[in-house]
Design a protein around this motif. Structure first.
Motif, mmCIF file in Angstrom:
data_model
loop_
_atom_site.group_PDB
_atom_site.id
_atom_site.type_symbol
_atom_site.label_atom_id
_atom_site.label_comp_id
_atom_site.label_asym_id
_atom_site.label_seq_id
_atom_site.Cartn_x
_atom_site.Cartn_y
_atom_site.Cartn_z
ATOM 1 N N LEU A 12 44.269 39.096 38.465
ATOM 2 C CA LEU A 12 43.762 39.901 39.815
ATOM 3 C C LEU A 12 44.970 39.786 40.918
ATOM 4 N N LYS A 13 45.253 38.733 41.227
ATOM 5 C CA LYS A 13 46.298 38.358 42.277
ATOM 6 C C LYS A 13 47.510 39.118 41.956
ATOM 7 N N GLN A 14 48.015 38.937 40.782
ATOM 8 C CA GLN A 14 49.281 39.733 40.515
ATOM 9 C C GLN A 14 49.152 41.203 40.725
ATOM 10 N N SER A 15 48.068 41.832 40.291
ATOM 11 C CA SER A 15 47.705 43.196 40.218
ATOM 12 C C SER A 15 47.687 43.555 41.758
ATOM 13 N N CYS A 49 34.201 44.896 30.012
ATOM 14 C CA CYS A 49 35.437 44.044 30.417
ATOM 15 C C CYS A 49 36.779 44.540 29.997
ATOM 16 N N GLN A 50 36.933 45.158 28.582
ATOM 17 C CA GLN A 50 38.018 45.656 28.355
ATOM 18 C C GLN A 50 38.221 46.976 28.805
ATOM 19 N N SER A 51 37.309 47.736 29.015
ATOM 20 C CA SER A 51 37.393 49.042 29.682
ATOM 21 C C SER A 51 37.803 48.738 31.197
ATOM 22 N N SER A 52 37.241 47.910 31.781
ATOM 23 C CA SER A 52 37.830 47.552 33.177
ATOM 24 C C SER A 52 39.266 47.213 33.187
ATOM 25 N N LEU A 53 39.776 46.396 32.091
ATOM 26 C CA LEU A 53 40.803 45.911 32.210
ATOM 27 C C LEU A 53 41.864 47.000 32.017
ATOM 28 N N LEU A 54 41.660 48.110 31.047
ATOM 29 C CA LEU A 54 42.430 49.060 30.767
ATOM 30 C C LEU A 54 42.577 50.070 31.946
ATOM 31 N N GLY A 55 41.319 50.202 32.797
ATOM 32 C CA GLY A 55 41.860 50.822 34.150
ATOM 33 C C GLY A 55 42.664 50.104 34.888
ATOM 34 N N LEU A 56 42.527 49.075 35.080
ATOM 35 C CA LEU A 56 43.460 48.067 35.720
ATOM 36 C C LEU A 56 44.825 48.182 35.436
ATOM 37 N N GLN A 57 45.023 48.334 34.267
ATOM 38 C CA GLN A 57 46.335 48.484 33.608
ATOM 39 C C GLN A 57 46.886 50.086 33.837
ATOM 40 N N THR A 58 46.006 50.584 33.738
ATOM 41 C CA THR A 58 46.388 52.247 34.103
ATOM 42 C C THR A 58 46.814 52.397 35.635
ATOM 43 N N ILE A 74 45.220 51.191 47.010
ATOM 44 C CA ILE A 74 44.203 50.238 46.739
ATOM 45 C C ILE A 74 43.833 50.277 45.480
ATOM 46 N N SER A 75 43.340 49.227 44.627
ATOM 47 C CA SER A 75 42.928 49.472 43.485
ATOM 48 C C SER A 75 41.400 49.632 43.283
ATOM 49 N N LEU A 76 41.123 50.706 42.607
ATOM 50 C CA LEU A 76 39.521 50.720 42.410
ATOM 51 C C LEU A 76 39.138 50.112 41.261
ATOM 52 N N MET A 77 39.963 49.415 40.550
ATOM 53 C CA MET A 77 39.397 48.969 39.306
ATOM 54 C C MET A 77 39.158 47.168 39.472
ATOM 55 N N ILE A 78 39.743 46.677 40.526
ATOM 56 C CA ILE A 78 39.527 45.203 40.723
ATOM 57 C C ILE A 78 38.101 44.713 40.725
ATOM 58 N N PRO A 79 37.468 45.606 41.414
ATOM 59 C CA PRO A 79 36.017 45.145 41.721
ATOM 60 C C PRO A 79 35.334 45.100 40.238
ATOM 61 N N PHE A 80 35.613 46.202 39.302
ATOM 62 C CA PHE A 80 35.006 46.525 37.879
ATOM 63 C C PHE A 80 35.244 45.125 37.083
ATOM 64 N N VAL A 81 36.683 44.781 37.255
ATOM 65 C CA VAL A 81 37.161 43.598 36.631
ATOM 66 C C VAL A 81 36.307 42.481 36.932
ATOM 67 N N ILE A 82 36.217 42.108 38.024
ATOM 68 C CA ILE A 82 35.695 40.867 38.472
ATOM 69 C C ILE A 82 33.980 40.968 38.179
ATOM 70 N N LYS A 83 33.537 42.087 38.385
ATOM 71 C CA LYS A 83 31.984 42.233 37.932
ATOM 72 C C LYS A 83 31.847 42.073 36.400
ATOM 73 N N ASN A 84 32.842 42.610 35.583
ATOM 74 C CA ASN A 84 32.666 42.825 34.160
ATOM 75 C C ASN A 84 33.414 41.879 33.368
ATOM 76 N N CYS A 85 34.186 41.231 34.055
ATOM 77 C CA CYS A 85 34.887 40.082 33.229
ATOM 78 C C CYS A 85 34.427 38.521 33.599
#
Length: 85
Positions: A12-15, A49-58, A74-85
């Motif tokens: 998340l920090k690196q993202s 979690c996998q889907s959220s990570l895929l979104g962040l990767q995208t 601004i990342s739209l996916m970071i909050p989903f990664v936090i929530k789902n992972c």
């Protein structure tokens, strides 16, 4: 010997850093790290979690290839990664 997988907090920090400056080697490496983590969570049947990570990767790939020199990305996916992972 297998390489260790980065922790969620490190990713998340690196993202955040990559979204600010997407033309770094770190961003290229981060795409691979997220891919490894996706495989781990897939094996654990954590599909949200996998889907959220895929979104962040995208988002990181888009920032890298379609860099519009904006530091306000601004990342739209970071909050989903936090929530789902």
């Amino acid at each position: 010997m297998a390489e260790p997988i980065s922790t969620k907090s490190k990713i998340l920090k690196q993202s955040n850093n990559c979204l600010k400056d997407s033309r770094t080697q770190l961003c290229k490496e981060l795409v691979s790290e997220i891919e490894k983590l996706q495989l781990v969570v897939f094996d654990q049947n954590k599909f949200k979690c996998q889907s959220s990570l895929l979104g962040l990767q995208t988002e990181i790939i888009e920032a890298y290839f379609f860099n519009n020199s904006s530091n306000k990305r601004i990342s739209l996916m970071i909050p989903f990664v936090i929530k789902n992972c």
